[in-house]
Design a protein around this motif. Sequence first.
Motif, PDB file in Angstrom:
ATOM      1  N   ALA A  29      13.697   9.331 -12.517  1.00 13.73           N
ATOM      2  CA  ALA A  29      13.669  10.753 -12.122  1.00 13.73           C
ATOM      3  C   ALA A  29      14.157  11.657 -13.253  1.00 13.73           C
ATOM      4  N   PRO A  30      13.656  12.890 -13.297  1.00 14.56           N
ATOM      5  CA  PRO A  30      14.154  13.852 -14.287  1.00 14.56           C
ATOM      6  C   PRO A  30      15.560  14.303 -13.917  1.00 14.56           C
ATOM      7  N   SER A  31      16.353  14.667 -14.917  1.00 19.09           N
ATOM      8  CA  SER A  31      17.697  15.186 -14.626  1.00 19.09           C
ATOM      9  C   SER A  31      18.091  16.146 -15.724  1.00 19.09           C
ATOM     10  N   ILE A  32      18.977  17.070 -15.390  1.00 21.30           N
ATOM     11  CA  ILE A  32      19.418  18.070 -16.353  1.00 21.30           C
ATOM     12  C   ILE A  32      20.035  17.372 -17.572  1.00 21.30           C
ATOM     13  N   LEU A 127       4.872   7.546 -15.531  1.00 23.14           N
ATOM     14  CA  LEU A 127       4.102   8.365 -16.484  1.00 23.14           C
ATOM     15  C   LEU A 127       4.687   9.767 -16.648  1.00 23.14           C
ATOM     16  N   ARG A 128       5.427  10.234 -15.625  1.00 25.45           N
ATOM     17  CA  ARG A 128       5.966  11.601 -15.657  1.00 25.45           C
ATOM     18  C   ARG A 128       6.979  11.776 -16.795  1.00 25.45           C
ATOM     19  N   HIS A 129       6.943  12.900 -17.466  1.00 24.07           N
ATOM     20  CA  HIS A 129       7.944  13.203 -18.482  1.00 24.07           C
ATOM     21  C   HIS A 129       7.974  14.710 -18.723  1.00 24.07           C
ATOM     22  N   THR A 130       8.991  15.156 -19.419  1.00 23.94           N
ATOM     23  CA  THR A 130       9.127  16.584 -19.735  1.00 23.94           C
ATOM     24  C   THR A 130       8.334  16.881 -20.998  1.00 23.94           C
ATOM     25  N   ASP A 131       7.467  17.856 -20.912  1.00 18.63           N
ATOM     26  CA  ASP A 131       6.638  18.214 -22.069  1.00 18.63           C
ATOM     27  C   ASP A 131       7.088  19.576 -22.597  1.00 18.63           C
ATOM     28  N   ARG A 132       7.787  19.577 -23.751  1.00 19.80           N
ATOM     29  CA  ARG A 132       8.391  20.818 -24.269  1.00 19.80           C
ATOM     30  C   ARG A 132       7.515  21.531 -25.289  1.00 19.80           C
ATOM     31  N   ARG A 133       6.331  20.996 -25.556  1.00 19.20           N
ATOM     32  CA  ARG A 133       5.498  21.650 -26.575  1.00 19.20           C
ATOM     33  C   ARG A 133       4.897  22.952 -26.049  1.00 19.20           C
ATOM     34  N   ASN A 214      12.045  24.166 -27.528  1.00 20.53           N
ATOM     35  CA  ASN A 214      13.087  25.047 -27.028  1.00 20.53           C
ATOM     36  C   ASN A 214      13.938  24.374 -25.955  1.00 20.53           C
ATOM     37  N   LEU A 215      15.229  24.207 -26.213  1.00 20.78           N
ATOM     38  CA  LEU A 215      16.120  23.672 -25.188  1.00 20.78           C
ATOM     39  C   LEU A 215      17.287  24.621 -24.970  1.00 20.78           C
ATOM     40  N   GLY A 216      17.088  25.851 -25.309  1.00 17.74           N
ATOM     41  CA  GLY A 216      18.160  26.807 -25.091  1.00 17.74           C
ATOM     42  C   GLY A 216      19.129  26.865 -26.258  1.00 17.74           C
ATOM     43  N   LEU A 268       7.598  21.800 -17.378  1.00 17.10           N
ATOM     44  CA  LEU A 268       8.836  21.962 -18.155  1.00 17.10           C
ATOM     45  C   LEU A 268       9.800  22.836 -17.352  1.00 17.10           C
ATOM     46  N   PRO A 269      10.916  22.247 -16.861  1.00 17.14           N
ATOM     47  CA  PRO A 269      11.908  23.099 -16.178  1.00 17.14           C
ATOM     48  C   PRO A 269      12.642  23.962 -17.204  1.00 17.14           C
ATOM     49  N   HIS A 270      13.016  25.166 -16.792  1.00 19.80           N
ATOM     50  CA  HIS A 270      13.852  26.049 -17.620  1.00 19.80           C
ATOM     51  C   HIS A 270      15.113  26.335 -16.816  1.00 19.80           C
ATOM     52  N   SER A 271      16.201  25.670 -17.152  1.00 20.94           N
ATOM     53  CA  SER A 271      17.399  25.858 -16.330  1.00 20.94           C
ATOM     54  C   SER A 271      18.260  27.022 -16.795  1.00 20.94           C
ATOM     55  N   ALA A 272      18.105  27.476 -18.048  1.00 15.95           N
ATOM     56  CA  ALA A 272      18.992  28.546 -18.552  1.00 15.95           C
ATOM     57  C   ALA A 272      19.012  29.778 -17.631  1.00 15.95           C
ATOM     58  N   GLY A 308       8.474  10.230 -23.104  1.00 17.19           N
ATOM     59  CA  GLY A 308       9.622  10.687 -22.321  1.00 17.19           C
ATOM     60  C   GLY A 308      10.950  10.263 -22.930  1.00 17.19           C
ATOM     61  N   ALA A 309      12.051  10.451 -22.134  1.00 17.68           N
ATOM     62  CA  ALA A 309      13.406  10.160 -22.598  1.00 17.68           C
ATOM     63  C   ALA A 309      13.812   8.743 -22.175  1.00 17.68           C
ATOM     64  N   PRO A 310      14.853   8.156 -22.826  1.00 13.00           N
ATOM     65  CA  PRO A 310      15.295   6.809 -22.438  1.00 13.00           C
ATOM     66  C   PRO A 310      16.033   6.816 -21.108  1.00 13.00           C
ATOM     67  N   ARG A 311      16.302   5.638 -20.550  1.00 11.80           N
ATOM     68  CA  ARG A 311      16.919   5.507 -19.229  1.00 11.80           C
ATOM     69  C   ARG A 311      18.251   4.758 -19.294  1.00 11.80           C
ATOM     70  N   ILE A 312      19.196   5.148 -18.434  1.00 10.97           N
ATOM     71  CA  ILE A 312      20.460   4.421 -18.320  1.00 10.97           C
ATOM     72  C   ILE A 312      20.177   3.066 -17.686  1.00 10.97           C
TER      73      ILE A 312
HETATM   74  C1  LIG Z   1      17.336  20.449 -12.810  1.00 13.35           C
HETATM   75  C2  LIG Z   1      16.720  20.196 -14.172  1.00 13.35           C
HETATM   76  C3  LIG Z   1      16.803  21.170 -15.157  1.00 13.35           C
HETATM   77  C4  LIG Z   1      16.223  20.948 -16.417  1.00 13.35           C
HETATM   78  N1  LIG Z   1      16.268  21.943 -17.368  1.00 13.35           N
HETATM   79  C5  LIG Z   1      15.654  21.770 -18.562  1.00 13.35           C
HETATM   80  C6  LIG Z   1      15.637  22.825 -19.535  1.00 13.35           C
HETATM   81  O1  LIG Z   1      16.159  23.909 -19.322  1.00 13.35           O
HETATM   82  N2  LIG Z   1      14.992  22.594 -20.707  1.00 13.35           N
HETATM   83  C7  LIG Z   1      14.377  21.396 -20.974  1.00 13.35           C
HETATM   84  O2  LIG Z   1      13.805  21.251 -22.049  1.00 13.35           O
HETATM   85  N3  LIG Z   1      14.380  20.374 -20.076  1.00 13.35           N
HETATM   86  C8  LIG Z   1      14.992  20.543 -18.871  1.00 13.35           C
HETATM   87  N4  LIG Z   1      14.970  19.537 -17.942  1.00 13.35           N
HETATM   88  C9  LIG Z   1      14.276  18.279 -18.231  1.00 13.35           C
HETATM   89  C10 LIG Z   1      15.273  17.176 -18.610  1.00 13.35           C
HETATM   90  O3  LIG Z   1      15.809  17.427 -19.894  1.00 13.35           O
HETATM   91  C11 LIG Z   1      14.535  15.829 -18.554  1.00 13.35           C
HETATM   92  O4  LIG Z   1      14.193  15.569 -17.209  1.00 13.35           O
HETATM   93  C12 LIG Z   1      15.373  14.667 -19.076  1.00 13.35           C
HETATM   94  O5  LIG Z   1      15.668  14.847 -20.441  1.00 13.35           O
HETATM   95  C13 LIG Z   1      14.633  13.329 -18.900  1.00 13.35           C
HETATM   96  O6  LIG Z   1      13.411  13.354 -19.594  1.00 13.35           O
HETATM   97  P1  LIG Z   1      12.020  13.140 -18.846  1.00 13.35           P
HETATM   98  O7  LIG Z   1      11.861  14.262 -17.832  1.00 13.35           O
HETATM   99  O8  LIG Z   1      10.995  13.213 -19.950  1.00 13.35           O
HETATM  100  O9  LIG Z   1      12.065  11.822 -18.138  1.00 13.35           O
HETATM  101  C14 LIG Z   1      15.553  19.724 -16.683  1.00 13.35           C
HETATM  102  C15 LIG Z   1      15.476  18.744 -15.674  1.00 13.35           C
HETATM  103  C16 LIG Z   1      16.038  18.977 -14.431  1.00 13.35           C
HETATM  104  C17 LIG Z   1      15.924  17.925 -13.347  1.00 13.35           C
END
Ligand SMILES: Cc1cc2nc3c(=O)[nH]c(=O)nc-3n(C[C@H](O)[C@H](O)[C@H](O)COP(=O)(O)O)c2cc1C
Length: 321
Positions: A29-32, A127-133, A214-216, A268-272, A308-312
């Motif tokens: 799962a994705p996480s902050i 297959l799901r991952h965060t795409d920041r491009r 961009n990650l803030g 791509l979530p934007h939490s800022a 995507g990112a690595p896992r614990i």
């Molecule tokens: C609640 C939440 C907020 C997140 N906020 C950001 C964000 O502001 N910027 C960003 O680049 N990724 C954000 N992410 C994505 C996470 O960085 C990403 O899920 C994590 O690094 C694992 O990578 P993956 O999604 O590729 O598996 C957020 C994810 C979650 C669940």
Amino acid sequence: MDIEALLHPTDTRPAAKALVEAAMTAGYAPSIHNSRPWRWRVTGTTLDLHLVRGRILHASDPDGRLATLSCGAALHHARVAMAAHGWEITVTRMLQGADRDLLARLHVHHGAPADPAAAALLSMIPLRHTDRRAVAGTRVGPEALVAITAAVEAQGTRLHVLRSDQVLDLAAAADRALLSAAADPAWEAELTYWTGLAPPNTAGIPAAAIAGRNLGQRGDPPVTVRHDTAAVFVMLHGSADEPLNWLRAGEALSAGWLTAGGQGVSVLPHSAPIETIATRQAMRAMIAGDGHPYLLLRLGIADPADAGAPRIPTDQIIERY
Ligand SMILES: Cc1cc2nc3c(=O)[nH]c(=O)nc-3n(C[C@H](O)[C@H](O)[C@H](O)COP(=O)(O)O)c2cc1C
């Protein structure tokens, strides 16, 4: 680590094995900041989801809103796995009188026909991952947007599509908020910590995943409208601003994201913008005060080549009892 090692030696019940498998699936799962703020406890035919306070980002997420949302995404992943493998379960969230960090309890009742819709979502999980491009070119189509909205709303959270003037307003408000947050040494130290964890660490965001994106960071607008010419920005929101709503929003995030994957849409979530009161209020005004904002998402057309990112490791997030 294999499933047998996580089960009690005398526990041969298929339901217990399915729960351990579901908790392992939730590890995707994705996480902050890839902080994985959850821990699973398997007891017979019950699986408990706990929030790990030590993994909350205390400077940027003091209420644990984004950590709880991340746990909700893990919970939805586990629910999908159980349904896809043909198990009837009940989920109890925020158990009355229980430890406040016990966010949810999954209880298996009996076997049921495997759910094909859940099986389709399950196939998207690895297959799901965060795409920041940057997002340019083709815009997300209306059919995909309808499917993503339906998936989010089925989890009890609403989805608002931002108009272009709202995106510009939010970009400006978020830029101001980020500049003031970045002036806080604790905020800066937290971001540096989670983005600076080098291998063999399996938490945090690897530098390769954020290079040029961009990650803030200080001075970067968190909503990159200038690059994201074809992006669609949506906001998850709901009726109240309590831990139960954040957990449900995380489940909706997972449901929407897995559905988006099936539609060829990147997320791509934007939490800022949600981290500061001023931008939360600006977001609230965009839904005309109809509830509370939980998270901003950028949707675009996905490139399947992004990693995507690595896992614990599993033994650090699942305990057996
Ligand atoms: C609640 C939440 C907020 C997140 N906020 C950001 C964000 O502001 N910027 C960003 O680049 N990724 C954000 N992410 C994505 C996470 O960085 C990403 O899920 C994590 O690094 C694992 O990578 P993956 O999604 O590729 O598996 C957020 C994810 C979650 C669940």
